[in-house]
Design a protein around this motif. Structure first.
Motif, PDB file in Angstrom:
ATOM      1  N   GLN A 171     -32.091 -24.508  15.972  1.00 23.20           N
ATOM      2  CA  GLN A 171     -31.386 -25.002  14.788  1.00 23.20           C
ATOM      3  C   GLN A 171     -31.003 -23.902  13.807  1.00 23.20           C
ATOM      4  O   GLN A 171     -30.605 -24.193  12.677  1.00 23.20           O
ATOM      5  CB  GLN A 171     -32.181 -26.097  14.059  1.00 23.20           C
ATOM      6  CG  GLN A 171     -32.731 -27.201  14.929  1.00 23.20           C
ATOM      7  CD  GLN A 171     -31.681 -27.842  15.844  1.00 23.20           C
ATOM      8  OE1 GLN A 171     -30.560 -28.046  15.438  1.00 23.20           O
ATOM      9  NE2 GLN A 171     -32.064 -28.135  17.070  1.00 23.20           N
ATOM     10  N   THR A 172     -31.128 -22.623  14.211  1.00 24.50           N
ATOM     11  CA  THR A 172     -30.686 -21.517  13.360  1.00 24.50           C
ATOM     12  C   THR A 172     -29.168 -21.412  13.446  1.00 24.50           C
ATOM     13  O   THR A 172     -28.610 -21.403  14.545  1.00 24.50           O
ATOM     14  CB  THR A 172     -31.326 -20.193  13.821  1.00 24.50           C
ATOM     15  OG1 THR A 172     -32.738 -20.326  13.727  1.00 24.50           O
ATOM     16  CG2 THR A 172     -30.864 -19.027  12.971  1.00 24.50           C
ATOM     17  N   ARG A 173     -28.510 -21.332  12.313  1.00 26.40           N
ATOM     18  CA  ARG A 173     -27.046 -21.208  12.279  1.00 26.40           C
ATOM     19  C   ARG A 173     -26.596 -19.764  12.109  1.00 26.40           C
ATOM     20  O   ARG A 173     -25.818 -19.252  12.882  1.00 26.40           O
ATOM     21  CB  ARG A 173     -26.464 -22.023  11.137  1.00 26.40           C
ATOM     22  CG  ARG A 173     -26.465 -23.494  11.374  1.00 26.40           C
ATOM     23  CD  ARG A 173     -25.693 -24.180  10.282  1.00 26.40           C
ATOM     24  NE  ARG A 173     -25.723 -25.605  10.470  1.00 26.40           N
ATOM     25  CZ  ARG A 173     -25.121 -26.447   9.684  1.00 26.40           C
ATOM     26  NH1 ARG A 173     -24.438 -26.011   8.647  1.00 26.40           N
ATOM     27  NH2 ARG A 173     -25.185 -27.735   9.920  1.00 26.40           N
ATOM     28  N   HIS A 174     -27.035 -19.133  11.014  1.00 24.56           N
ATOM     29  CA  HIS A 174     -26.584 -17.782  10.681  1.00 24.56           C
ATOM     30  C   HIS A 174     -27.784 -16.918  10.302  1.00 24.56           C
ATOM     31  O   HIS A 174     -28.693 -17.382   9.630  1.00 24.56           O
ATOM     32  CB  HIS A 174     -25.637 -17.776   9.475  1.00 24.56           C
ATOM     33  CG  HIS A 174     -24.497 -18.729   9.562  1.00 24.56           C
ATOM     34  ND1 HIS A 174     -23.556 -18.669  10.548  1.00 24.56           N
ATOM     35  CD2 HIS A 174     -24.149 -19.768   8.775  1.00 24.56           C
ATOM     36  CE1 HIS A 174     -22.663 -19.633  10.369  1.00 24.56           C
ATOM     37  NE2 HIS A 174     -23.013 -20.319   9.292  1.00 24.56           N
ATOM     38  N   VAL A 175     -27.731 -15.656  10.729  1.00 27.30           N
ATOM     39  CA  VAL A 175     -28.726 -14.669  10.319  1.00 27.30           C
ATOM     40  C   VAL A 175     -27.949 -13.455   9.822  1.00 27.30           C
ATOM     41  O   VAL A 175     -27.067 -12.955  10.518  1.00 27.30           O
ATOM     42  CB  VAL A 175     -29.654 -14.262  11.489  1.00 27.30           C
ATOM     43  CG1 VAL A 175     -30.678 -13.237  11.017  1.00 27.30           C
ATOM     44  CG2 VAL A 175     -30.336 -15.472  12.104  1.00 27.30           C
ATOM     45  N   VAL A 176     -28.292 -13.015   8.611  1.00 27.55           N
ATOM     46  CA  VAL A 176     -27.583 -11.890   7.998  1.00 27.55           C
ATOM     47  C   VAL A 176     -28.606 -10.914   7.428  1.00 27.55           C
ATOM     48  O   VAL A 176     -29.548 -11.313   6.760  1.00 27.55           O
ATOM     49  CB  VAL A 176     -26.637 -12.369   6.871  1.00 27.55           C
ATOM     50  CG1 VAL A 176     -25.962 -11.191   6.183  1.00 27.55           C
ATOM     51  CG2 VAL A 176     -25.606 -13.346   7.409  1.00 27.55           C
ATOM     52  N   LEU A 177     -28.414  -9.652   7.704  1.00 32.12           N
ATOM     53  CA  LEU A 177     -29.181  -8.582   7.075  1.00 32.12           C
ATOM     54  C   LEU A 177     -28.271  -7.960   6.036  1.00 32.12           C
ATOM     55  O   LEU A 177     -27.126  -7.596   6.342  1.00 32.12           O
ATOM     56  CB  LEU A 177     -29.606  -7.543   8.109  1.00 32.12           C
ATOM     57  CG  LEU A 177     -30.369  -6.341   7.570  1.00 32.12           C
ATOM     58  CD1 LEU A 177     -31.736  -6.773   7.027  1.00 32.12           C
ATOM     59  CD2 LEU A 177     -30.545  -5.287   8.654  1.00 32.12           C
ATOM     60  N   LEU A 178     -28.766  -7.859   4.794  1.00 33.46           N
ATOM     61  CA  LEU A 178     -27.923  -7.342   3.728  1.00 33.46           C
ATOM     62  C   LEU A 178     -28.664  -6.318   2.899  1.00 33.46           C
ATOM     63  O   LEU A 178     -29.895  -6.302   2.855  1.00 33.46           O
ATOM     64  CB  LEU A 178     -27.449  -8.481   2.824  1.00 33.46           C
ATOM     65  CG  LEU A 178     -28.538  -9.263   2.098  1.00 33.46           C
ATOM     66  CD1 LEU A 178     -28.214  -9.392   0.630  1.00 33.46           C
ATOM     67  CD2 LEU A 178     -28.674 -10.631   2.755  1.00 33.46           C
ATOM     68  N   SER A 179     -27.897  -5.463   2.244  1.00 34.82           N
ATOM     69  CA  SER A 179     -28.469  -4.502   1.310  1.00 34.82           C
ATOM     70  C   SER A 179     -28.677  -5.203  -0.024  1.00 34.82           C
ATOM     71  O   SER A 179     -28.093  -6.256  -0.289  1.00 34.82           O
ATOM     72  CB  SER A 179     -27.531  -3.300   1.146  1.00 34.82           C
ATOM     73  OG  SER A 179     -26.321  -3.707   0.549  1.00 34.82           O
ATOM     74  N   SER A 180     -29.486  -4.618  -0.873  1.00 34.85           N
ATOM     75  CA  SER A 180     -29.784  -5.232  -2.163  1.00 34.85           C
ATOM     76  C   SER A 180     -28.549  -5.355  -3.053  1.00 34.85           C
ATOM     77  O   SER A 180     -28.516  -6.174  -3.959  1.00 34.85           O
ATOM     78  CB  SER A 180     -30.874  -4.460  -2.895  1.00 34.85           C
ATOM     79  OG  SER A 180     -30.456  -3.138  -3.136  1.00 34.85           O
ATOM     80  N   ASP A 181     -27.511  -4.583  -2.777  1.00 34.47           N
ATOM     81  CA  ASP A 181     -26.287  -4.690  -3.566  1.00 34.47           C
ATOM     82  C   ASP A 181     -25.238  -5.584  -2.911  1.00 34.47           C
ATOM     83  O   ASP A 181     -24.092  -5.615  -3.326  1.00 34.47           O
ATOM     84  CB  ASP A 181     -25.715  -3.320  -3.910  1.00 34.47           C
ATOM     85  CG  ASP A 181     -25.465  -2.445  -2.699  1.00 34.47           C
ATOM     86  OD1 ASP A 181     -25.778  -2.859  -1.565  1.00 34.47           O
ATOM     87  OD2 ASP A 181     -24.959  -1.326  -2.880  1.00 34.47           O
ATOM     88  N   GLY A 182     -25.658  -6.352  -1.887  1.00 32.20           N
ATOM     89  CA  GLY A 182     -24.800  -7.395  -1.339  1.00 32.20           C
ATOM     90  C   GLY A 182     -23.885  -7.000  -0.205  1.00 32.20           C
ATOM     91  O   GLY A 182     -22.944  -7.731   0.108  1.00 32.20           O
ATOM     92  N   LEU A 183     -24.148  -5.893   0.461  1.00 37.42           N
ATOM     93  CA  LEU A 183     -23.327  -5.500   1.603  1.00 37.42           C
ATOM     94  C   LEU A 183     -23.966  -5.994   2.894  1.00 37.42           C
ATOM     95  O   LEU A 183     -25.155  -5.779   3.125  1.00 37.42           O
ATOM     96  CB  LEU A 183     -23.170  -3.983   1.659  1.00 37.42           C
ATOM     97  CG  LEU A 183     -22.424  -3.351   0.492  1.00 37.42           C
ATOM     98  CD1 LEU A 183     -22.422  -1.840   0.634  1.00 37.42           C
ATOM     99  CD2 LEU A 183     -21.007  -3.883   0.403  1.00 37.42           C
ATOM    100  N   CYS A 184     -23.178  -6.642   3.730  1.00 36.43           N
ATOM    101  CA  CYS A 184     -23.658  -7.111   5.021  1.00 36.43           C
ATOM    102  C   CYS A 184     -23.869  -5.909   5.941  1.00 36.43           C
ATOM    103  O   CYS A 184     -22.958  -5.120   6.156  1.00 36.43           O
ATOM    104  CB  CYS A 184     -22.653  -8.078   5.641  1.00 36.43           C
ATOM    105  SG  CYS A 184     -23.125  -8.652   7.281  1.00 36.43           S
ATOM    106  N   MET A 185     -25.094  -5.784   6.459  1.00 32.44           N
ATOM    107  CA  MET A 185     -25.415  -4.671   7.353  1.00 32.44           C
ATOM    108  C   MET A 185     -25.402  -5.104   8.812  1.00 32.44           C
ATOM    109  O   MET A 185     -25.187  -4.288   9.702  1.00 32.44           O
ATOM    110  CB  MET A 185     -26.779  -4.090   6.979  1.00 32.44           C
ATOM    111  CG  MET A 185     -26.795  -3.489   5.585  1.00 32.44           C
ATOM    112  SD  MET A 185     -28.421  -3.161   4.869  1.00 32.44           S
ATOM    113  CE  MET A 185     -29.439  -2.614   6.176  1.00 32.44           C
TER     114      MET A 185
END
Length: 128
Positions: A14-28
């Motif tokens: 049931q996982t849809r999206h997984v995102v790793l991001l920097s503290s300033d909001g950039l998708c890594m």
């Protein structure tokens, strides 16, 4: 880094999206979503982690850092967890997700790969 997130997405139904991001909001890195959606989530998460940090600062015995935010909305759950240095792990999941399993798998991923999930600091728009 997408491969690191793929295991989380595939091990929790049931996982849809997984995102790793920097503290300033950039998708890594992202899994299960397109770049535009991942960028929107990363930007929203930057604001949420900042707000969470302000709330955490109200607990004098703590270190003022946000560790985990869980939001339940109609249709699902949103999780935001501190990952490595200056980075966060965000997950959107359907409402039938096993919340305990999701939290445990996110903690396991961060514990195993935390140093690889870090975002190096930037000065004048460049990585230092």
């Amino acid at each position: 880094m997408d491969w690191m997130l793929r295991d989380l997405a595939s091990s929790v139904p049931q996982t849809r999206h997984v995102v790793l991001l920097s503290s300033d909001g950039l998708c890594m890195a992202q899994v299960g979503t397109d770049k535009d959606t991942a960028d929107r989530l990363a930007a929203a998460c930057a604001g949420l982690q900042s707000l969470s940090g302000a709330i955490a600062a109200e607990f004098p015995e703590g270190d003022g850092r946000m560790r985990l935010v869980v939001i339940e909305v109609d249709g699902g759950f949103f999780y935001l967890m501190a990952a490595g240095t200056s980075s966060y792990l965000a997950v959107l999941a359907e409402d039938s997700v096993d919340a305990g399993l999701m939290g445990q798998c996110m903690r396991d991923l961060v514990a195993r790969l935390g140093e690889h999930l870090s975002s190096p600091p930037r000065v004048d728009g460049r990585v230092t």
